[in-house]
Design an enzyme around this catalytic site. Structure first.
Site, PDB file in Angstrom:
ATOM      1  N   ASN A   1      -1.107  -0.183  -2.763  1.00  0.00           N
ATOM      2  CA  ASN A   1      -1.668  -1.530  -2.786  1.00  0.00           C
ATOM      3  C   ASN A   1      -2.372  -1.802  -1.460  1.00  0.00           C
ATOM      4  OD1 ASN A   1       1.079  -1.563  -1.769  1.00  0.00           O
ATOM      5  ND2 ASN A   1       1.097  -3.786  -1.905  1.00  0.00           N
TER       6      ASN A   1
ATOM      7  N   GLU B   1      -3.882  -5.133   0.379  1.00  0.00           N
ATOM      8  CA  GLU B   1      -4.003  -6.592   0.341  1.00  0.00           C
ATOM      9  C   GLU B   1      -5.190  -7.067   1.168  1.00  0.00           C
ATOM     10  OE1 GLU B   1       0.715  -7.583  -0.305  1.00  0.00           O
ATOM     11  OE2 GLU B   1      -0.183  -8.045   1.633  1.00  0.00           O
TER      12      GLU B   1
ATOM     13  N   GLU C   1      -1.541   0.810  -8.765  1.00  0.00           N
ATOM     14  CA  GLU C   1      -1.850   1.428 -10.051  1.00  0.00           C
ATOM     15  C   GLU C   1      -3.351   1.473 -10.292  1.00  0.00           C
ATOM     16  OE1 GLU C   1       1.998  -1.029 -10.622  1.00  0.00           O
ATOM     17  OE2 GLU C   1       0.188  -1.130  -9.410  1.00  0.00           O
TER      18      GLU C   1
END
Length: 126
Positions: free
Chosen positions: A47, A49, A60
């Protein structure tokens, strides 16, 4: 079919390794994913951010986009890792929708921080 033995262990390990690369200064919730293509290649993602929440990317989707950018559109399995201790990590709704774009007949390995996992077919998560 499902990855087994060393192939499965590699997929799980690559999701854990990807988690260590996560950029998550806001949530402090690192996630890693490893995607197994039909041809046997593994693409990992974490991930990433952003201060503008909607501009961030989930692990994913990062893994899927990396695979697609290298010409792969058929997938066998994905492993997802986080630091959650009590619950298995599951993909968010947006990730499930992106996964669905490439079929429902593949396995998702949902893990806990201790490495234990359960397997769900994507169609079960939808």
């Amino acid at each position: 079919g499902r990855p087994q033995g060393e192939s499965l262990q590699l997929l799980l390990r690559r999701s854990q390794e990807a988690k260590n690369c996560a950029y998550c200064p806001y949530s402090r919730f690192p996630v890693g994913a490893a995607l197994l293509t039909a041809s046997g290649e593994i693409f990992s993602g974490c991930n990433v951010e952003n201060a503008c929440h909607s501009l961030g990317a989930c692990a994913e989707r990062t893994a899927i986009q990396k695979a697609i950018s290298e010409g792969h559109t058929s997938f066998r399995a994905m492993a997802i890792a986080s630091d959650m201790g009590d619950d298995f990590i599951v993909p968010c709704g947006a990730c499930r929708q992106v996964m669905r774009e490439f079929g429902t007949d593949w396995d998702i390995y949902l893990t806990k921080a201790d490495g234990t996992y359960i397997v769900k077919r994507l169609e079960e998560l939808l």
